[in-house]
Design a protein around this motif. Structure first.
Motif, PDB file in Angstrom:
ATOM      1  N   TYR A  58       2.702  -7.638  87.711  1.00 42.88           N
ATOM      2  CA  TYR A  58       4.159  -7.618  87.632  1.00 42.88           C
ATOM      3  C   TYR A  58       4.657  -8.805  86.829  1.00 42.88           C
ATOM      4  N   ASN A  59       5.828  -8.625  86.262  1.00 42.94           N
ATOM      5  CA  ASN A  59       6.573  -9.748  85.722  1.00 42.94           C
ATOM      6  C   ASN A  59       7.206 -10.428  86.935  1.00 42.94           C
ATOM      7  N   VAL A  60       6.550 -11.444  87.412  1.00 44.15           N
ATOM      8  CA  VAL A  60       6.927 -12.033  88.691  1.00 44.15           C
ATOM      9  C   VAL A  60       8.360 -12.553  88.656  1.00 44.15           C
ATOM     10  N   ASP A  61       8.715 -13.194  87.573  1.00 46.01           N
ATOM     11  CA  ASP A  61      10.030 -13.823  87.522  1.00 46.01           C
ATOM     12  C   ASP A  61      11.158 -12.808  87.622  1.00 46.01           C
ATOM     13  N   SER A  62      10.943 -11.644  87.032  1.00 47.95           N
ATOM     14  CA  SER A  62      12.043 -10.696  86.926  1.00 47.95           C
ATOM     15  C   SER A  62      12.115  -9.691  88.070  1.00 47.95           C
ATOM     16  N   VAL A  63      10.946  -9.189  88.501  1.00 48.26           N
ATOM     17  CA  VAL A  63      11.002  -8.007  89.352  1.00 48.26           C
ATOM     18  C   VAL A  63      10.166  -8.058  90.621  1.00 48.26           C
ATOM     19  N   LYS A  64       9.343  -9.095  90.767  1.00 52.03           N
ATOM     20  CA  LYS A  64       8.456  -9.117  91.929  1.00 52.03           C
ATOM     21  C   LYS A  64       9.247  -9.071  93.214  1.00 52.03           C
ATOM     22  N   GLY A  65       8.794  -8.213  94.106  1.00 54.17           N
ATOM     23  CA  GLY A  65       9.465  -8.065  95.386  1.00 54.17           C
ATOM     24  C   GLY A  65      10.535  -6.991  95.388  1.00 54.17           C
ATOM     25  N   ARG A  66      10.936  -6.541  94.205  1.00 49.58           N
ATOM     26  CA  ARG A  66      11.961  -5.494  94.126  1.00 49.58           C
ATOM     27  C   ARG A  66      11.417  -4.204  93.531  1.00 49.58           C
ATOM     28  N   PHE A  67      10.493  -4.333  92.598  1.00 51.06           N
ATOM     29  CA  PHE A  67       9.935  -3.163  91.908  1.00 51.06           C
ATOM     30  C   PHE A  67       8.503  -2.943  92.375  1.00 51.06           C
ATOM     31  N   THR A  68       8.112  -1.671  92.457  1.00 50.61           N
ATOM     32  CA  THR A  68       6.747  -1.315  92.822  1.00 50.61           C
ATOM     33  C   THR A  68       6.227  -0.264  91.853  1.00 50.61           C
ATOM     34  N   ILE A  69       5.075  -0.531  91.269  1.00 50.97           N
ATOM     35  CA  ILE A  69       4.445   0.439  90.378  1.00 50.97           C
ATOM     36  C   ILE A  69       3.325   1.143  91.139  1.00 50.97           C
ATOM     37  N   SER A  70       3.199   2.436  90.902  1.00 48.29           N
ATOM     38  CA  SER A  70       2.132   3.206  91.521  1.00 48.29           C
ATOM     39  C   SER A  70       1.716   4.313  90.573  1.00 48.29           C
ATOM     40  N   ARG A  71       0.538   4.886  90.822  1.00 51.66           N
ATOM     41  CA  ARG A  71       0.076   5.952  89.940  1.00 51.66           C
ATOM     42  C   ARG A  71      -0.544   7.074  90.757  1.00 51.66           C
ATOM     43  N   ASP A  72      -0.425   8.268  90.218  1.00 55.34           N
ATOM     44  CA  ASP A  72      -1.030   9.456  90.803  1.00 55.34           C
ATOM     45  C   ASP A  72      -1.888  10.067  89.712  1.00 55.34           C
ATOM     46  N   ASP A  73      -3.178   9.760  89.730  1.00 56.52           N
ATOM     47  CA  ASP A  73      -4.046  10.211  88.641  1.00 56.52           C
ATOM     48  C   ASP A  73      -4.133  11.729  88.531  1.00 56.52           C
ATOM     49  N   PRO A  74      -4.258  12.481  89.626  1.00 54.60           N
ATOM     50  CA  PRO A  74      -4.299  13.952  89.460  1.00 54.60           C
ATOM     51  C   PRO A  74      -3.046  14.509  88.795  1.00 54.60           C
ATOM     52  N   LYS A  75      -1.908  13.878  89.025  1.00 54.97           N
ATOM     53  CA  LYS A  75      -0.657  14.326  88.395  1.00 54.97           C
ATOM     54  C   LYS A  75      -0.417  13.660  87.049  1.00 54.97           C
ATOM     55  N   LYS A  76      -1.305  12.753  86.663  1.00 54.05           N
ATOM     56  CA  LYS A  76      -1.165  12.018  85.397  1.00 54.05           C
ATOM     57  C   LYS A  76       0.214  11.371  85.288  1.00 54.05           C
ATOM     58  N   THR A  77       0.619  10.734  86.337  1.00 53.54           N
ATOM     59  CA  THR A  77       1.956  10.162  86.391  1.00 53.54           C
ATOM     60  C   THR A  77       1.919   8.761  86.999  1.00 53.54           C
ATOM     61  N   VAL A  78       2.691   7.866  86.410  1.00 51.74           N
ATOM     62  CA  VAL A  78       2.921   6.537  86.959  1.00 51.74           C
ATOM     63  C   VAL A  78       4.387   6.438  87.333  1.00 51.74           C
ATOM     64  N   TYR A  79       4.641   5.802  88.456  1.00 53.94           N
ATOM     65  CA  TYR A  79       5.998   5.648  88.956  1.00 53.94           C
ATOM     66  C   TYR A  79       6.394   4.178  88.973  1.00 53.94           C
ATOM     67  N   LEU A  80       7.679   3.957  88.833  1.00 56.33           N
ATOM     68  CA  LEU A  80       8.233   2.618  89.015  1.00 56.33           C
ATOM     69  C   LEU A  80       9.398   2.747  89.989  1.00 56.33           C
TER      70      LEU A  80
END
Length: 123
Positions: A58-80
């Motif tokens: 994460y860009n700690v200064d800007s978004v840590k603690g507020r944004f979460t990234i995750s991925r679903d490989d079978p769906k070929k999708t990354v979420y924010l």
């Protein structure tokens, strides 16, 4: 490689949005996927990344603690997932792919880019 970012919109400060980045044309599990953003008149900025091996940065200064990234490989999708949004989060958000990517914050590491989705946070 095609990346399709979606989920942007207008939200009030303190609200939430979830962005999606859907990929096609790649063996998704072998790619690191990152989110960058670019506000009007500013340079493109790293937000978060999911490496091909499961690591997260994460860009700690800007978004840590507020944004979460995750991925679903079978769906070929990354979420924010973006919570507690602030007006300064207003930007076009881009997803990008890097073969065997380790979650770098460097723009030049990413070979393919989506078209971007606009997030506007009102005060």
């Amino acid at each position: 490689v095609q990346l399709q970012a979606s989920g942007g919109g207008l939200v009030q400060a303190g609200g939430s949005l979830r962005l999606s980045c859907a990929a096609s044309g790649i063996t998704f599990s072998l790619y690191g996927i990152a989110w960058f953003r670019q506000a009007p008149g500013k340079e493109r900025e790293f937000v978060a990344a999911s490496s091909w091996s499961g690591g997260i940065t994460y860009n700690v200064d800007s978004v840590k603690g507020r944004f979460t990234i995750s991925r679903d490989d079978p769906k070929k999708t990354v979420y924010l997932q973006m919570n507690s949004l602030k007006p300064e989060d207003t930007a076009v958000y881009y997803c990008a792919a890097d073969h065997y990517g380790v979650g770098s914050s460097r723009i030049g590491e990413y070979e393919s880019w989506g078209q971007g989705t606009l997030v506007t946070v009102s005060s």
